[in-house]
Design a protein around this motif. Structure first.
Motif, mmCIF file in Angstrom:
data_model
loop_
_atom_site.group_PDB
_atom_site.id
_atom_site.type_symbol
_atom_site.label_atom_id
_atom_site.label_comp_id
_atom_site.label_asym_id
_atom_site.label_seq_id
_atom_site.Cartn_x
_atom_site.Cartn_y
_atom_site.Cartn_z
ATOM 1 N N TRP A 30 0.838 -1.199 0.000
ATOM 2 C CA TRP A 30 0.000 0.000 0.000
ATOM 3 C C TRP A 30 0.873 1.250 0.000
ATOM 4 C CZ3 TRP A 30 -1.315 4.349 2.817
ATOM 5 C CH2 TRP A 30 -2.564 4.900 2.560
ATOM 6 N N ALA A 154 -6.883 -4.273 2.702
ATOM 7 C CA ALA A 154 -6.613 -3.028 1.984
ATOM 8 C C ALA A 154 -6.109 -3.320 0.579
ATOM 9 C CB ALA A 154 -5.588 -2.200 2.745
ATOM 10 N N ALA A 158 -7.095 1.616 -4.971
ATOM 11 C CA ALA A 158 -8.466 1.116 -4.819
ATOM 12 C C ALA A 158 -9.443 1.707 -5.817
ATOM 13 C CB ALA A 158 -8.950 1.397 -3.388
ATOM 14 N N LYS A 161 -13.245 3.902 -5.470
ATOM 15 C CA LYS A 161 -13.867 3.920 -4.149
ATOM 16 C C LYS A 161 -13.658 5.287 -3.486
ATOM 17 C CE LYS A 161 -13.505 -1.017 -3.019
ATOM 18 N NZ LYS A 161 -12.965 -1.995 -2.052
ATOM 19 N N GLN A 258 -12.038 3.560 0.275
ATOM 20 C CA GLN A 258 -10.639 3.164 0.122
ATOM 21 C C GLN A 258 -9.750 3.774 1.195
ATOM 22 O OE1 GLN A 258 -8.103 5.349 -2.901
ATOM 23 N NE2 GLN A 258 -10.100 5.567 -3.894
ATOM 24 N N CYS A 288 -10.950 -0.456 5.826
ATOM 25 C CA CYS A 288 -10.037 0.209 4.904
ATOM 26 C C CYS A 288 -8.908 0.858 5.705
ATOM 27 C CB CYS A 288 -10.785 1.268 4.080
ATOM 28 S SG CYS A 288 -11.403 2.648 5.070
#
Length: 301
Positions: A30, A154, A158, A161, A258, A288
């Protein structure tokens, strides 16, 4: 002791804490996507120091210390591979750093020069001094920059979103609201602004006079968003003023988001938003990533 692969840079990086657990690798993925999105380098940090009162350095011996260092390097190598795979930009600057010190103080120190800190919400991996829930909570409270706490589900990137932000109308919440607008604009997604009011009775009962109370809460919502619409005209905003607890309201709206953006202090229903049981619920129960943005006043504490 820092890994020699981590050069000194004047550009504030995205910093990801890793410990060898699956959730920490997801946090790294991420973070890599965020680094690309923000046009910043990514630094991956692993701290493996021993806490006082459990084991001591002298009791381990050179062989075990060498094994810990080797394991730290293995975890960092895997984390760098995960980051490279997750990054859509092949030229993303990725460095790693292994530090023989405690996790939380190390990450707080790194936050002084970071644009964003990223950790998993829980986990105990190959390195025993893991990025645990207590670390993510402590970091969100004491870091010198925004902190993103990533959960197992996660998604790195994303899509469309929306982003959700908690609004309470206080000055302390403005940095979080501003950052939520910035994130929505950067990602080109809608922003859902949530203001929750509760009588704090602890019972799920209809609040007497809610229609009258709502007018006041609508004003607080408007105050919390004032000026940002003009500054970020590209961001579509959906506003929700609800009679509910802040935690429940935010978790409900964040279920399809997200990113959930929150401040650290406020008033009304959001008072003490990232403290105590509320922080536990938001940081560890949201579906999230949760982005915690401290006000200037709390960041100076």
């Amino acid at each position: 002791m820092a890994d020699q692969t981590a050069p000194v840079t004047g550009e504030h990086p995205v910093v990801a804490g890793v410990d060898g657990s699956e959730i920490s690798y997801q946090a790294v993925a991420w973070a890599a996507a965020e680094a690309v999105l923000r046009h910043r380098p990514l630094r991956i940090v692993l701290a493996y120091g021993l806490p006082i009162g459990r084991e001591t350095r002298t009791s381990l011996g050179a062989a075990e210390m060498a094994a810990m260092r080797a394991e730290a390097e293995r975890v960092l190598t895997e984390a760098a591979r995960v980051a490279r795979h997750a990054a859509s930009e092949p030229t993303l600057d990725i460095t790693t750093e292994a530090i023989d010190d405690l996790v939380l103080p190390t990450l707080i120190e790194r936050s002084k020069q970071a644009a964003l800190m990223v950790v998993g919400n829980r986990g105990r991996g190959a390195i025993r001094r893991a990025v645990l829930g207590s670390v993510s909570t402590g970091l969100s409270r004491y870091a010198h920059c925004p902190v993103a706490v990533v959960h197992g589900d996660a998604e790195a990137g994303a899509g469309s979103k929306p982003i959700v932000v908690g609004v309470d109308g206080s000055a302390n919440s403005l940095p979080a609201v501003r950052m939520a607008f910035e994130e929505a604009s950067r990602r080109e997604v809608p922003l859902i602004a949530v203001h929750a009011w509760s009588d704090s009775s602890g019972f799920d009962l209809e609040v007497v006079g809610w229609n009258t109370i709502r007018k006041t809460e609508d004003v607080l919502m408007a105050e919390g968003l004032a000026g940002f619409g003009e500054e970020f005209p590209d961001v579509k905003v959906e506003r929700y003023v609800v009679c509910d607890t802040p935690v429940r309201a935010l978790l409900e709206h964040a279920a399809g988001a997200q990113l959930l953006v929150v401040g650290t202090h406020g008033r009304s229903g959001f008072a003490g938003l990232v403290l105590g049981s509320v922080s536990t619920a938001l940081l560890h129960d949201a579906e999230c990533p949760v982005l915690v943005v401290r006000s200037r006043e709390t960041a100076a504490e």
